[in-house]
Design a protein around this motif. Sequence first.
Motif, mmCIF file in Angstrom:
data_model
loop_
_atom_site.group_PDB
_atom_site.id
_atom_site.type_symbol
_atom_site.label_atom_id
_atom_site.label_comp_id
_atom_site.label_asym_id
_atom_site.label_seq_id
_atom_site.Cartn_x
_atom_site.Cartn_y
_atom_site.Cartn_z
ATOM 1 N N THR A 88 0.841 -1.166 0.125
ATOM 2 C CA THR A 88 0.122 0.086 -0.093
ATOM 3 C C THR A 88 0.892 1.295 0.012
ATOM 4 O O THR A 88 1.798 1.391 0.712
ATOM 5 N N LYS A 89 0.778 2.007 -1.138
ATOM 6 C CA LYS A 89 1.314 3.638 -0.902
ATOM 7 C C LYS A 89 1.179 4.181 0.440
ATOM 8 O O LYS A 89 0.020 4.130 0.713
ATOM 9 N N ASP A 90 2.268 4.850 0.796
ATOM 10 C CA ASP A 90 2.205 5.463 2.089
ATOM 11 C C ASP A 90 1.406 6.708 2.274
ATOM 12 O O ASP A 90 1.734 7.810 3.050
ATOM 13 N N ASN A 91 0.455 6.877 1.217
ATOM 14 C CA ASN A 91 -0.381 7.941 1.580
ATOM 15 C C ASN A 91 -1.892 7.578 1.591
ATOM 16 O O ASN A 91 -2.800 8.267 1.678
ATOM 17 N N ILE A 92 -1.940 6.232 1.816
ATOM 18 C CA ILE A 92 -3.424 5.457 1.902
ATOM 19 C C ILE A 92 -3.095 4.706 3.510
ATOM 20 O O ILE A 92 -2.375 4.371 3.695
ATOM 21 N N ASP A 93 -4.545 4.876 4.185
ATOM 22 C CA ASP A 93 -4.391 4.577 5.573
ATOM 23 C C ASP A 93 -4.610 2.930 5.754
ATOM 24 O O ASP A 93 -5.242 2.159 4.772
ATOM 25 N N LEU A 94 -3.658 2.309 6.555
ATOM 26 C CA LEU A 94 -3.817 0.987 7.162
ATOM 27 C C LEU A 94 -3.945 0.879 8.526
ATOM 28 O O LEU A 94 -2.963 1.457 9.075
ATOM 29 N N VAL B 261 -0.969 1.222 11.357
ATOM 30 C CA VAL B 261 0.129 1.420 10.687
ATOM 31 C C VAL B 261 0.477 2.969 10.408
ATOM 32 O O VAL B 261 -0.528 3.730 9.589
ATOM 33 N N PRO B 262 1.638 3.718 10.743
ATOM 34 C CA PRO B 262 1.674 5.313 10.599
ATOM 35 C C PRO B 262 1.340 5.316 8.981
ATOM 36 O O PRO B 262 1.821 4.517 8.126
ATOM 37 N N THR B 263 0.724 6.333 8.633
ATOM 38 C CA THR B 263 0.673 7.087 7.341
ATOM 39 C C THR B 263 1.434 8.382 7.294
ATOM 40 O O THR B 263 1.362 9.105 8.173
ATOM 41 N N THR B 264 2.517 8.425 6.459
ATOM 42 C CA THR B 264 3.566 9.484 6.456
ATOM 43 C C THR B 264 3.473 10.441 5.080
ATOM 44 O O THR B 264 3.650 11.358 5.398
ATOM 45 N N ALA C 208 5.189 10.256 2.930
ATOM 46 C CA ALA C 208 6.601 10.716 2.749
ATOM 47 C C ALA C 208 7.036 11.874 3.565
ATOM 48 O O ALA C 208 8.361 12.590 3.187
ATOM 49 N N CYS C 209 6.456 12.246 4.514
ATOM 50 C CA CYS C 209 6.827 13.467 5.258
ATOM 51 C C CYS C 209 6.829 13.064 6.884
ATOM 52 O O CYS C 209 5.566 13.004 7.498
ATOM 53 N N PRO C 210 7.819 12.746 7.479
ATOM 54 C CA PRO C 210 7.829 12.209 8.710
ATOM 55 C C PRO C 210 7.282 13.235 9.993
ATOM 56 O O PRO C 210 6.146 12.538 10.709
ATOM 57 N N ASP C 211 7.271 14.441 9.614
ATOM 58 C CA ASP C 211 6.407 15.529 10.501
ATOM 59 C C ASP C 211 5.074 15.408 10.255
ATOM 60 O O ASP C 211 4.325 16.159 11.131
ATOM 61 N N PHE C 212 4.392 14.888 9.129
ATOM 62 C CA PHE C 212 2.987 14.862 9.144
ATOM 63 C C PHE C 212 2.570 13.677 9.616
ATOM 64 O O PHE C 212 1.214 13.380 9.613
ATOM 65 N N ALA C 213 3.110 12.632 10.171
ATOM 66 C CA ALA C 213 2.842 11.115 10.173
ATOM 67 C C ALA C 213 1.640 11.069 11.275
ATOM 68 O O ALA C 213 1.746 11.995 12.503
ATOM 69 N N TYR C 214 0.793 10.186 10.970
ATOM 70 C CA TYR C 214 -0.373 9.896 12.117
ATOM 71 C C TYR C 214 -0.488 8.490 11.827
ATOM 72 O O TYR C 214 -0.242 7.668 11.084
ATOM 73 N N THR C 215 -1.162 7.870 12.897
ATOM 74 C CA THR C 215 -1.599 6.445 13.073
ATOM 75 C C THR C 215 -3.082 6.258 12.975
ATOM 76 O O THR C 215 -3.662 6.467 13.789
ATOM 77 N N PRO C 216 -3.458 5.918 11.701
ATOM 78 C CA PRO C 216 -5.071 5.674 11.782
ATOM 79 C C PRO C 216 -5.677 4.450 12.351
ATOM 80 O O PRO C 216 -4.749 3.558 12.729
ATOM 81 N N THR C 217 -6.794 4.655 13.136
ATOM 82 C CA THR C 217 -7.524 3.534 13.555
ATOM 83 C C THR C 217 -8.324 2.622 12.772
ATOM 84 O O THR C 217 -8.451 1.461 13.248
ATOM 85 N N ILE C 218 -8.778 3.113 11.662
ATOM 86 C CA ILE C 218 -9.321 2.402 10.680
ATOM 87 C C ILE C 218 -8.507 2.333 9.268
ATOM 88 O O ILE C 218 -7.925 3.417 8.868
ATOM 89 N N SER C 219 -8.810 1.420 8.489
ATOM 90 C CA SER C 219 -8.098 1.318 7.045
ATOM 91 C C SER C 219 -8.859 2.112 6.056
ATOM 92 O O SER C 219 -10.099 2.407 6.311
ATOM 93 N N ALA C 220 -8.153 2.597 4.926
ATOM 94 C CA ALA C 220 -8.985 2.996 3.665
ATOM 95 C C ALA C 220 -9.867 2.038 3.422
ATOM 96 O O ALA C 220 -9.682 0.869 3.321
ATOM 97 N N GLU C 221 -11.078 2.642 2.907
ATOM 98 C CA GLU C 221 -12.093 1.861 2.293
ATOM 99 C C GLU C 221 -11.638 0.735 1.252
ATOM 100 O O GLU C 221 -11.902 -0.437 1.719
#
Length: 595
Positions: free
Chosen positions: A78-84, A87-90, A92-105
């Motif tokens: 999964t490209k790391d601008n799509i939520d899993l 697992v952190p979504t970055t 590709a910018c570490p300072d933007f990173a967050y960890t979603p609680t639900i996956s992308a649809e």
Amino acid sequence: MDVAFHVGDIAAAVTSGRTDAVSVARAALARIDAYAAIQPAVWITRIADADVLAYARRVDARIAAGEVLPLAGVPFATKDNIDLAGVPTTAACPDFAYTPTISAEVVERLITAGAIPMGKTNLDQFATGLNGTRSPYGAPACVFNRAYVSGGSSSGSAVAVAAGLVAFALGTDTAGSGRVPAAFNGLIGMKPTKGRWSTTGLVPACRTLDCITVLAHTIADARAIDAVVAGFDRTDAYSRPREDRLVATRRIGVPAPAQRIFLGDSTAARLYEQAMATLAADGAELIEVDMAPLREAAMLLYGGPWVAERTAAALPLLDTRPEAIDPIVRAIMEAGRSVSGVDVFEGQYRLAALQRIADAMWQDIDLLALPTTPTIYRIAEMRAAPIALNSNLGLYTNFVNLLDMAALALPAGWRDNGTGVGITLIAPAWTDQGLLDAGEAYLAAAALPPPPPLNIEDNMETVKLAVVGAHLEGMPLHWQLTSREARLVSATTTAPTYRLYAMANSTPPKPALIHVGEEDGAAIAVEVYELDVAAFGSFVVEVPAPLAIGSVTLADGSTVKGFVAEPRAIVGAEDITALGGWRAYIATLPRPGGS
């Protein structure tokens, strides 16, 4: 890449009990570990082995319970601008990173169907770029020649699939980000109609244009993923109820000759012409279209108000920690601050007018068949001119989402340096299934050669050189090639567009090869050698005037470096074209000591 490592094959094997999801997952983990030593920049976050195997065990338990899972045990990235979830979504910018609680649809639908996530892949930061070098996590490279860009922004996803680490990968595509890397790495890149696949859980680049895409090895693989993830999502404001429209393939739009731009890449030009000949061989009519309105639409994406959408996507970070953003990406986003409301409406008005022109185009053609990109660049070249060269890669891709079209990127062959050349089939919205059918028919008819081997070692880049005279095997200057460890590739002829002259007062005797065109030319015998770049450079230094090294077209239409001559070379020279080559001429000369 094992040719059996495809979505349907894996799912069938796991479902039938010929293997299990845990075994498939273990094999994928081993491949990922091995390739990490070659390209560590593919992944931003890998899922822990134990968690991957837990996913796999759940699939095996569901199969044992009698569930039918269309993607049973299929590993994916999964490209790391799509939520899993978890697992952190970055982006590709570490300072933007967050960890979603639900996956992308779309991710949730894949996992529900039995697919196994292996991790999050690298990308051009905030999906802003078509080259794959704009990431603090490194630059994934083309799997067949690591001196060259992988294409972006779905760079890691393309490499993960092309290297055989996973069976398919999710990318995204706003301006070509799922199509360009498909071309360079010999993959299928399906960019669905906007709204066909949910974008819930996607970090937006341009929210009104973004599409989640799939990168895969075969049409069947792409079709299998579309069957699982396509469909309306009420949580996505830009989702649309699914439609499926037929698309004919009898009238294929191609650029007018003057608008076929390849930026000097003769191999890309030749392979595009071959692909068009393949499409026409089944009776399709190739109809020239004016690309100017499409290119004007494309200019709106970065030269018009839509750049402000990229600003909106990362505005809090841009305001508070701008230094955390890649300088090239930041410059693009900062440009959006100056876009006014008036600019936005004027841009929309112009796009509406261009949409009318595009809609009228479909009255004359069924689909477009374009080069995916005009050329490819080395990573070092891209870093030296990041804006201009990146823009070149989007020449044939940037307009598609703005004008609400579906697109399918397909392989078209390989350059001598191993990098992929692609074409893209484009049609109106909701023709996705029709494009898959058309792509399948094209690939069956094209019978493309297999891809080159993966670039596992740091191979030397090479150049092919055609020699026509004193450097032929057995001739007096052949040592200049053998001393550089040149390898004979082929003995062939030029295209029938040259004349050959024996120069006057040349020691040892040397010919002059002159391009004259088809009316006055003939095919001339040559030998083609391969040298590494450094050896080629040292060879060129030794070439004396009035000879020079230029580009020579061979009988098969390919272009290599070779001996050419200045006009003064034929002053007092003998025209020996009718003999067909230098060897035949030398055979006519009296031998030393002969009568």
